[in-house]
Design an enzyme around this catalytic site. Structure first.
Site, PDB file in Angstrom:
ATOM      1  N   HIS A   1      19.036 -41.285 -10.238  1.00  0.00           N
ATOM      2  CA  HIS A   1      17.988 -40.920 -11.253  1.00  0.00           C
ATOM      3  C   HIS A   1      18.827 -40.987 -12.680  1.00  0.00           C
ATOM      4  O   HIS A   1      19.591 -40.054 -13.213  1.00  0.00           O
ATOM      5  CB  HIS A   1      17.621 -39.365 -11.045  1.00  0.00           C
ATOM      6  CG  HIS A   1      16.647 -39.258  -9.728  1.00  0.00           C
ATOM      7  ND1 HIS A   1      15.493 -39.871  -9.879  1.00  0.00           N
ATOM      8  CD2 HIS A   1      17.111 -38.518  -8.680  1.00  0.00           C
ATOM      9  CE1 HIS A   1      14.884 -39.502  -8.435  1.00  0.00           C
ATOM     10  NE2 HIS A   1      16.032 -38.741  -7.959  1.00  0.00           N
TER      11      HIS A   1
ATOM     12  N   ASN B   1      23.640 -37.230   0.385  1.00  0.00           N
ATOM     13  CA  ASN B   1      22.785 -37.942  -0.692  1.00  0.00           C
ATOM     14  C   ASN B   1      22.805 -36.844  -1.884  1.00  0.00           C
ATOM     15  O   ASN B   1      22.794 -35.693  -1.715  1.00  0.00           O
ATOM     16  CB  ASN B   1      21.434 -37.986  -0.268  1.00  0.00           C
ATOM     17  CG  ASN B   1      20.322 -38.377  -1.038  1.00  0.00           C
ATOM     18  OD1 ASN B   1      20.654 -39.796  -1.329  1.00  0.00           O
ATOM     19  ND2 ASN B   1      19.245 -38.216  -1.289  1.00  0.00           N
TER      20      ASN B   1
HETATM   21  O1  9MR Z   1       9.616 -36.636  -6.226  1.00  0.00           O
HETATM   22  C1  9MR Z   1       9.724 -35.189  -5.872  1.00  0.00           C
HETATM   23  C2  9MR Z   1       8.758 -34.625  -6.261  1.00  0.00           C
HETATM   24  O2  9MR Z   1       7.104 -34.865  -5.886  1.00  0.00           O
HETATM   25  C3  9MR Z   1       8.707 -32.990  -5.490  1.00  0.00           C
HETATM   26  O3  9MR Z   1       7.765 -32.288  -6.518  1.00  0.00           O
HETATM   27  C4  9MR Z   1      10.011 -32.607  -5.865  1.00  0.00           C
HETATM   28  C5  9MR Z   1      10.211 -31.057  -5.432  1.00  0.00           C
HETATM   29  O4  9MR Z   1      11.579 -30.654  -5.758  1.00  0.00           O
HETATM   30  O5  9MR Z   1      10.914 -33.239  -5.256  1.00  0.00           O
HETATM   31  C6  9MR Z   1      10.897 -34.622  -5.919  1.00  0.00           C
HETATM   32  O6  9MR Z   1      12.043 -35.624  -5.130  1.00  0.00           O
HETATM   33  C7  9MR Z   1      13.331 -35.004  -5.220  1.00  0.00           C
HETATM   34  C8  9MR Z   1      14.177 -35.625  -3.913  1.00  0.00           C
HETATM   35  O7  9MR Z   1      13.274 -35.105  -2.944  1.00  0.00           O
HETATM   36  C9  9MR Z   1      15.698 -35.157  -4.213  1.00  0.00           C
HETATM   37  N1  9MR Z   1      16.196 -35.691  -5.235  1.00  0.00           N
HETATM   38  C10 9MR Z   1      15.464 -35.217  -6.581  1.00  0.00           C
HETATM   39  C11 9MR Z   1      13.745 -35.745  -6.279  1.00  0.00           C
HETATM   40  C12 9MR Z   1      13.220 -35.569  -7.827  1.00  0.00           C
HETATM   41  O8  9MR Z   1      13.349 -34.313  -8.064  1.00  0.00           O
END
Ligand code: 9MR
Length: 351
Positions: free
Chosen positions: A239, A203
């Site tokens: 994203h 991923n």
């Molecule tokens: O959306 C998630 C956010 O709440 C957290 O603070 C963050 C920490 O790194 O992670 C975000 O989710 C991520 C996902 O786990 C992996 N891909 C990128 C996402 C956005 O940062």
């Protein structure tokens, strides 16, 4: 996917004539998960467990619109083992229970990552109290314990997350530094042993189209599968940002992974913009969501399309990208945007 005239007319009846109308003109359209039935694609969202507990509109929308859920944070290592040997499965168990009650499948996210690691682990590696041999054992135990706990209840696991740099070289992380590149195949072997039926995914972000990073994944997947390592899926986070343009060759990218015998999925889709919001930006955003969705619906083995949250009220974007936001399908008041309508239409036409 073929679109008959009758199906297209039905779509218009269901969802209205679309983007030209304000989102609120259709207070109660057919749920996305109903439209998704028959497409072969599950429609999913990341779930913020605090919002799910506190916000009834959020809770109702999660149940109504989606038939797949991903824990936005609560299955990550820092959440499940905040203190070494002390586990907190509560919020993750809650999500799995919620999903079962609402007929939703669960994507597991994520087993091996360089972010959101527990402090005891990073500190132990940094001060040398955890050596490489012990780190490998710790990783093996983590994967085994978490995958076994949800055995049979998670249909896809993001086993390794974000392991390549943009240029296609392996990302610098404690895993690469201490264990060498074989940590990737080890992670897949261990996860497979713990739940042989779950589909195991790579991923990452910025891998929508064909580029150096996605090609590095393709070469890795080809090598692992030739060596009979159990890797079955390629997860494309999705994203996007409208100011950077829509990625090229998305269909070709999905097709090359599927040709290896793998499933594909869009796992974290959102489309941000530079604020303030205006109609033109929302219209562009809708075409980006629709572009990724269509690629998934039209691909042979794209199994799920997950948005990374569905309301701007809880989106991670503004906290990370200053001056940007409005990245999800609904605004902060849960009013559907043109992007929501576009996703509904894409699903309806994909049946
Ligand atoms: O959306 C998630 C956010 O709440 C957290 O603070 C963050 C920490 O790194 O992670 C975000 O989710 C991520 C996902 O786990 C992996 N891909 C990128 C996402 C956005 O940062």
């Amino acid at each position: 996917m073929r679109v008959s005239v009758a199906a297209f007319a039905a779509t218009l009846l269901i969802t209205g004539t679309a983007a030209a109308q304000p989102a609120s003109a259709h207070p109660n359209p057919v749920p996305l998960r109903t439209l998704a039935a028959g497409t072969g694609v599950r429609i999913g969202t990341a779930v913020d467990m605090a919002a799910l507990a506190a916000d009834t509109t959020y809770r109702g929308t999660t149940a109504r619109e989606f038939n797949s859920v991903t824990a936005e944070n609560v299955m990550k290592w820092e959440s499940v083992e905040p203190t070494r040997g002390t586990y907190d499965w509560g919020p993750a168990d809650d999500l799995v229970r919620y999903a079962r009650a609402h007929g939703q499948a669960v994507r597991g996210h994520t087993l091996v990552w360089h972010n959101q690691l527990p402090g005891w682990l990073t500190a132990g590696v940094a001060d040398g109290s955890i050596d490489s041999a012990e780190l490998r054992t710790i990783l093996r135990n983590h994967i085994t314990k978490e995958v076994k706990r949800y055995k049979g209840r998670i249909y896809q696991w993001d086993v390794v997350n974000e392991v390549f740099e943009e240029d296609g070289s392996l990302r610098e992380s404690i895993w690469l530094r201490r264990l060498g590149p074989s940590y990737i195949e080890d992670a897949f072997r261990w996860a497979h042993a713990a739940d042989p039926k779950a589909k195991l995914f790579l991923n990452d972000y910025n891998v929508e189209g064909v580029n150096a990073k996605s090609t590095a994944y393709y070469e890795l997947a080809k090598r692992l599968r030739a060596a009979k390592i159990p890797v079955q899926g390629f997860g494309i986070q999705g994203h996007l940002a409208i100011q950077y343009g829509f990625p090229g060759q998305v269909a070709e990218n999905l097709a090359r992974f599927e040709k290896l015998g793998m499933q594909t999925a869009f796992t974290e889709v959102d489309v941000r913009m530079i604020l303030p919001v205006d109609e033109a930006k929302l219209a562009t955003q809708a075409t980006y969501f629709r572009g990724l969705l269509d690629a998934c619906v039209q691909a042979r083995r794209c199994t799920s399309f997950t948005v990374w949250g569905f309301s701007d009220k809880y989106s991670w974007v503004p906290g990370v990208f200053g001056g940007e936001g409005a990245a999800t399908l609904m605004d902060e008041g849960f009013v559907r945007k043109p992007a929501f309508t576009a996703v509904g239409e894409g699903l309806a036409e994909g049946r």
